[in-house]
Design an enzyme around this catalytic site. Structure first.
Site, PDB file in Angstrom:
ATOM      1  CE  LYS A 241      -3.354  -0.536  -0.727  1.00  0.00           C
ATOM      2  NZ  LYS A 241      -3.952  -0.653  -2.088  1.00  0.00           N
TER       3      LYS A 241
ATOM      4  N   GLY B 161       2.047   2.286  -2.931  1.00  0.00           N
ATOM      5  CA  GLY B 161       2.244   2.695  -4.447  1.00  0.00           C
ATOM      6  C   GLY B 161       3.014   1.791  -5.460  1.00  0.00           C
TER       7      GLY B 161
ATOM      8  CG  ASN C 205      -0.284  -2.271  -8.161  1.00  0.00           C
ATOM      9  OD1 ASN C 205      -0.310  -3.188  -9.242  1.00  0.00           O
ATOM     10  ND2 ASN C 205      -0.769  -2.611  -7.050  1.00  0.00           N
ATOM     11  CD1 TRP C 206       1.591   6.001 -10.369  1.00  0.00           C
ATOM     12  CD2 TRP C 206       1.973   6.769  -8.312  1.00  0.00           C
ATOM     13  NE1 TRP C 206       1.605   7.363 -10.323  1.00  0.00           N
ATOM     14  CE2 TRP C 206       1.769   8.027  -9.365  1.00  0.00           C
ATOM     15  CE3 TRP C 206       2.332   6.938  -6.696  1.00  0.00           C
ATOM     16  CZ2 TRP C 206       2.060   9.320  -8.619  1.00  0.00           C
ATOM     17  CZ3 TRP C 206       2.292   8.465  -6.299  1.00  0.00           C
ATOM     18  CH2 TRP C 206       2.275   9.434  -7.270  1.00  0.00           C
TER      19      TRP C 206
ATOM     20  CG  HIS D 266       4.870  -6.062  -1.109  1.00  0.00           C
ATOM     21  ND1 HIS D 266       4.839  -4.645  -1.640  1.00  0.00           N
ATOM     22  CD2 HIS D 266       3.709  -6.572  -1.714  1.00  0.00           C
ATOM     23  CE1 HIS D 266       3.893  -4.571  -2.138  1.00  0.00           C
ATOM     24  NE2 HIS D 266       3.023  -5.602  -2.308  1.00  0.00           N
TER      25      HIS D 266
ATOM     26  NE  ARG E 261       0.399   6.343   0.894  1.00  0.00           N
ATOM     27  CZ  ARG E 261      -0.746   5.818   0.517  1.00  0.00           C
ATOM     28  NH1 ARG E 261      -1.002   4.619  -0.023  1.00  0.00           N
ATOM     29  NH2 ARG E 261      -1.689   6.911   0.157  1.00  0.00           N
TER      30      ARG E 261
ATOM     31  CB  THR F 236      -1.557  12.142 -12.564  1.00  0.00           C
ATOM     32  OG1 THR F 236      -2.673  11.670 -13.383  1.00  0.00           O
ATOM     33  CG2 THR F 236      -0.853  13.110 -13.429  1.00  0.00           C
ATOM     34  CG  PHE F 237      -3.558   8.616  -7.456  1.00  0.00           C
ATOM     35  CD1 PHE F 237      -2.832   7.417  -6.959  1.00  0.00           C
ATOM     36  CD2 PHE F 237      -5.008   8.260  -7.128  1.00  0.00           C
ATOM     37  CE1 PHE F 237      -3.278   6.554  -6.238  1.00  0.00           C
ATOM     38  CE2 PHE F 237      -5.373   7.242  -6.411  1.00  0.00           C
ATOM     39  CZ  PHE F 237      -4.697   6.317  -5.779  1.00  0.00           C
TER      40      PHE F 237
ATOM     41  N   GLY G 156      -5.213   8.019  -2.975  1.00  0.00           N
ATOM     42  CA  GLY G 156      -3.769   8.406  -3.385  1.00  0.00           C
ATOM     43  C   GLY G 156      -3.666   9.713  -2.681  1.00  0.00           C
TER      44      GLY G 156
END
Length: 303
Positions: free
Chosen positions: A65, A67, A69-70, A118, A140, A238-239, A261
């Site tokens: 969690k 980011g 995938n971003w 991860h 994050r 962008t998100f 996000g």
């Protein structure tokens, strides 16, 4: 992005398993860390030990969690800009998730392969460390990470839910969630913050100036891009842009992977006591460390 059908197929399968899995049976422990039984198996971990990394592999590491995938999307776009070939990932991209035969199949994949993970640094396959594979580590702030993790559990149909935010917070602080403790993960990776093949980036920095972050990633991986290319990738990454296409790229789970996000969403759930507890944990584990400084905790996590 990962080959849609394979990604969606894997997620659908994991969600199907989740339907029959109670929260109390969601985790199994491997080498001291809890993992979700719906996505990982000890047989896969054993097979992973023998994984053969290539020196031109690209590793994207993050706690859940934060980011992942971003940045997977961004790095795929970087590769596309350089090679003009759409990056295809015929396997679910998280290295430690899937069946034990996955690593044999991956031998056939063309370079560069993108591997997301991860895992703690010291749980990575030895060949990644031996070949000095480049590792991009995304962090994050812990409060937003916890809130995002809670919503993922409690919003996605079929994934076992927590009775309340308070219950989830207790488990998160204790590290009794999928992939274990955020703070153990952070402490472990912090030891390698100055390694030449490792680069740390911050989710919040990407939110603030995505083009600068993309440029830094391109430079780290040795991709030579024009400013216009960076701007194009930035606009597509962008998100909001990711969220709008999320069902197409990630199937039904997409909108949950790209929920809000936002930076500072923790303020909607944290109580005063929880703030103090998390602040204390941060101080105990990361105060005075390079990563602790990089996380800008005072800016992002203090009311």
């Amino acid at each position: 992005m990962a080959d849609k059908s394979k990604f969606v197929e894997y997620i659908d399968d994991a969600l199907e398993k989740s339907k029959e899995t109670a929260l109390s049976h969601l985790f199994f422990t491997y080498q001291g860390i809890p993992y979700p039984v719906t996505m990982c198996t000890s047989e896969t971990f054993q097979a992973l030990d023998a994984f053969e990394a290539r020196s031109d592999d690209i590793v994207l590491a993050s706690y859940p969690k934060c980011g992942s995938n971003w940045i997977l999307h961004i790095v795929s776009e970087l590769i596309f800009s350089i090679s003009k070939k759409k990056y295809e990932c015929p396997e679910f991209p998280v290295l430690e998730c899937g069946d034990p035969e996955k690593y044999q199949r991956m031998k056939q994949f063309p370079s560069p392969r993108i591997l997301t993970t991860h895992l703690h640094y010291d749980k990575l396959p030895q060949s990644i460390l031996k070949n000095k594979v480049k590792i991009l580590v995304l962090f994050r702030n812990p409060k937003d990470t916890a809130v995002s993790f809670f919503h993922f559990h409690n919003d996605v149909p079929d994934i076992p839910s927590y009775a309340s935010w308070d219950e989830f917070f207790r488990q998160f602080i204790k590290g009794q969630v999928s992939w274990g403790s955020y703070f153990d993960f952070a402490v472990n990776w912090n030891k390698h913050i100055d390694d030449e093949n490792v680069k740390f980036i911050l989710y919040e920095d990407l939110k603030e100036n995505l083009a600068v972050g993309i440029k830094q990633m391109a430079e780290f991986f040795g991709f030579s891009l024009m400013d216009e290319q960076i701007q194009t990738i930035s606009a597509q990454s962008t998100f909001q842009a990711m969220r709008e296409k999320s069902e197409e790229t990630h199937g039904a789970i997409g909108p949950f992977l790209f929920r809000k996000g936002e930076v500072g969403d923790w303020k909607t759930l944290f109580s005063e006591t929880q703030n103090q507890e998390m602040d204390g944990k941060f101080k105990e584990c990361l105060a005075g460390t390079s990563l602790g400084e990089k996380l800008k905790y005072e800016s992002y996590c203090l009311p």
